[in-house]
Design a protein around this motif. Structure first.
Motif, short mmCIF file in Angstrom:
data_model
loop_
_atom_site.label_atom_id
_atom_site.label_comp_id
_atom_site.label_asym_id
_atom_site.label_seq_id
_atom_site.Cartn_x
_atom_site.Cartn_y
_atom_site.Cartn_z
N GLU A 45 0.81 -1.21 0.00
CA GLU A 45 0.00 0.00 0.00
C GLU A 45 0.86 1.28 0.00
OE1 GLU A 45 -3.08 2.19 3.13
OE2 GLU A 45 -2.64 0.04 3.33
N CYS A 46 2.02 1.24 0.67
CA CYS A 46 2.74 2.48 0.97
C CYS A 46 4.19 2.52 0.48
CB CYS A 46 2.74 2.73 2.48
SG CYS A 46 1.12 2.78 3.25
N PHE A 47 4.64 1.55 -0.32
CA PHE A 47 6.08 1.46 -0.60
C PHE A 47 6.63 2.69 -1.31
CE2 PHE A 47 4.21 -0.34 -4.44
CZ PHE A 47 5.01 0.17 -5.46
N ARG A 48 5.81 3.42 -2.03
CA ARG A 48 6.31 4.62 -2.70
C ARG A 48 6.58 5.75 -1.71
NH1 ARG A 48 2.99 2.46 -6.74
NH2 ARG A 48 3.92 2.52 -8.85
N GLU A 49 5.83 5.80 -0.64
CA GLU A 49 5.97 6.89 0.31
C GLU A 49 6.85 6.53 1.51
OE1 GLU A 49 2.78 5.68 -0.45
OE2 GLU A 49 2.61 7.03 -2.18
N LEU A 50 6.79 5.29 1.97
CA LEU A 50 7.48 4.88 3.20
C LEU A 50 8.61 3.91 2.87
CD1 LEU A 50 4.40 4.27 5.54
CD2 LEU A 50 5.65 6.40 5.11
N HIS A 51 9.83 4.27 3.21
CA HIS A 51 11.00 3.45 2.89
C HIS A 51 11.71 2.92 4.13
CE1 HIS A 51 11.58 5.47 -1.36
NE2 HIS A 51 10.40 4.90 -1.20
N GLU A 52 11.21 3.22 5.32
CA GLU A 52 11.88 2.83 6.55
C GLU A 52 11.00 1.93 7.39
OE1 GLU A 52 14.97 3.50 7.06
OE2 GLU A 52 15.17 4.83 5.31
N VAL A 53 11.61 0.95 8.07
CA VAL A 53 10.86 0.01 8.92
C VAL A 53 10.11 0.75 10.01
CG1 VAL A 53 11.07 -1.93 10.53
CG2 VAL A 53 12.45 -1.89 8.44
N GLY A 54 10.74 1.78 10.59
CA GLY A 54 10.10 2.52 11.66
C GLY A 54 8.80 3.16 11.25
N ALA A 55 8.72 3.60 9.98
CA ALA A 55 7.49 4.22 9.50
C ALA A 55 6.36 3.19 9.44
CB ALA A 55 7.72 4.83 8.12
N TYR A 56 6.68 1.97 9.06
CA TYR A 56 5.66 0.91 9.02
C TYR A 56 5.28 0.47 10.43
CZ TYR A 56 6.26 0.62 4.00
OH TYR A 56 6.28 0.91 2.66
N ALA A 57 6.25 0.42 11.32
CA ALA A 57 5.96 0.07 12.71
C ALA A 57 4.96 1.06 13.30
CB ALA A 57 7.25 0.05 13.53
N SER A 58 5.14 2.36 13.00
CA SER A 58 4.20 3.37 13.48
C SER A 58 2.81 3.13 12.92
CB SER A 58 4.70 4.77 13.09
OG SER A 58 5.92 5.07 13.72
N GLN A 59 2.76 2.77 11.64
CA GLN A 59 1.47 2.48 11.01
C GLN A 59 0.77 1.30 11.68
OE1 GLN A 59 -0.04 3.54 7.74
NE2 GLN A 59 1.16 5.41 7.95
N LEU A 60 1.57 0.32 12.13
CA LEU A 60 1.02 -0.90 12.74
C LEU A 60 0.92 -0.80 14.26
CD1 LEU A 60 3.00 -3.48 10.56
CD2 LEU A 60 0.63 -2.75 10.27
N HIS A 61 1.33 0.35 14.80
CA HIS A 61 1.23 0.61 16.24
C HIS A 61 2.03 -0.38 17.08
CE1 HIS A 61 -1.90 3.42 15.07
NE2 HIS A 61 -2.56 2.43 14.48
N ILE A 62 3.23 -0.70 16.61
CA ILE A 62 4.15 -1.54 17.37
C ILE A 62 5.54 -0.93 17.26
CG2 ILE A 62 2.84 -3.68 17.03
CD1 ILE A 62 4.73 -4.42 14.79
N SER A 63 6.47 -1.42 18.05
CA SER A 63 7.83 -0.88 17.99
C SER A 63 8.56 -1.42 16.77
CB SER A 63 8.60 -1.24 19.26
OG SER A 63 8.92 -2.61 19.27
N ALA A 64 9.51 -0.63 16.29
CA ALA A 64 10.31 -1.07 15.14
C ALA A 64 11.12 -2.31 15.49
CB ALA A 64 11.23 0.06 14.69
#
Length: 296
Positions: free
Chosen positions: A200-219
């Motif tokens: 869904e977001c690979f064009r905008e988000l390139h860092e694991v931490g950004a996905y962790a925030s989206q999933l509401h868990i720690s990187a």
């Protein structure tokens, strides 16, 4: 094979309303030797829906992403909305096409269907070879689905769901036999969620931490679970998706490296160049030359 120029984005073919029921979610179409493919299918494109094609008889070659397939009789082909498709020529086709949307899979009655290996496609397969017995079973189920599809009434949706569940379950069993390790396990829910979020977001988000925030868990937790479940670092999943899309655009379009870099969320074309070479061993320009020379 036709390629898109730098002014042509990869077109997305919308789902066409079913002519029989008016449905915007699901269609079935049988062909007995017609040429159902329009000219725009000979241009690289994406479809805004899932496509399953049971081929009784057909000849020719088509591409899914960067892989060519010589079409075989008694074979099932299946694709998902994000993939790039193109045919090299229109040829007479005998068989049946099923199309359905994400909205169709989201319906409560189809919950069991959307979790099946054939739909999840963890091995990124496309071609399912069928024995004569498999082909006969698939053809019989498709005939039942077509009959029910043409028979509106109170029980139509339940009957269609039942037949589709049987068909997709049968095909999923064949999928797990032909694609080793394809059976998903319950403990891979976070991995699947992470991969879906990347899609869904690979064009905008390139860092694991950004996905962790989206999933509401720690990187750290995300990285640990993804590495344990997939055997690859979490960042590798992001990089592989970026490289896949870059390969698609380098192969199917004439967009400049700067345009591709911008499309994939890289602010600097030189950084994209270094990233691609680090991940693949060649520069984007070298890849484009080599892949097109291979299939001239």
């Amino acid at each position: 094979m036709y390629t898109l120029n730098s002014q042509q984005p990869v077109p997305i073919h919308p789902f066409e309303r079913d002519e029989v029921t008016g449905s915007k979610l699901f269609t079935i179409l049988r062909s007995e030797g017609e040429l159902p493919y329009e000219e725009d299918l000979l241009i690289p494109h994406r479809k805004a829906y899932y496509l399953l094609v049971f081929v009784k008889h057909n000849r020719g070659r088509h591409w899914v992403d960067m892989t060519p397939y010589e079409r075989k009789d008694n074979t099932l082909y299946f694709t998902a909305p994000h993939q790039i498709l193109v045919k090299e020529a229109a040829t007479p086709f005998w068989g049946t096409r099923l199309t359905f949307t994400d909205e169709f899979l989201a319906l409560q009655q189809n919950a069991s269907i959307r979790e099946l290996p054939l739909i999840q496609n963890p091995q990124n397969g496309h071609e399912l070879l069928l024995t004569a017995a498999d082909g006969a079973f698939v053809e019989e189920m498709l005939a039942k689905i077509e009959t029910e599809h043409n028979r509106p009434g109170e029980w139509q949706h339940r009957m269609l769901t039942a037949y589709l569940t049987v068909l997709f379950t049968y095909l999923s069993r064949l999928y797990t036999e032909q694609f080793t390790g394809a059976e998903p396990s319950a403990d891979k829910l976070l991995l699947k969620t992470y991969q879906a979020k990347i899609e869904e977001c690979f064009r905008e988000l390139h860092e694991v931490g950004a996905y962790a925030s989206q999933l509401h868990i720690s990187a750290g937790h995300l990285s640990e679970v993804v590495k344990a479940q997939s055997g690859k670092p979490a960042i590798k999943h992001i990089h592989e998706r970026l490289v896949l899309e870059a390969r698609r655009l380098l192969f199917y379009t004439s967009s400049s490296l700067k345009e591709i870099a911008f499309d994939l969320g890289f602010a600097d074309a030189s950084y994209f160049n270094r990233f691609f070479k680090r991940e693949t061993g060649v520069t984007p320009a070298e890849y484009r030359i080599a892949i097109r020379k291979m299939y001239q």
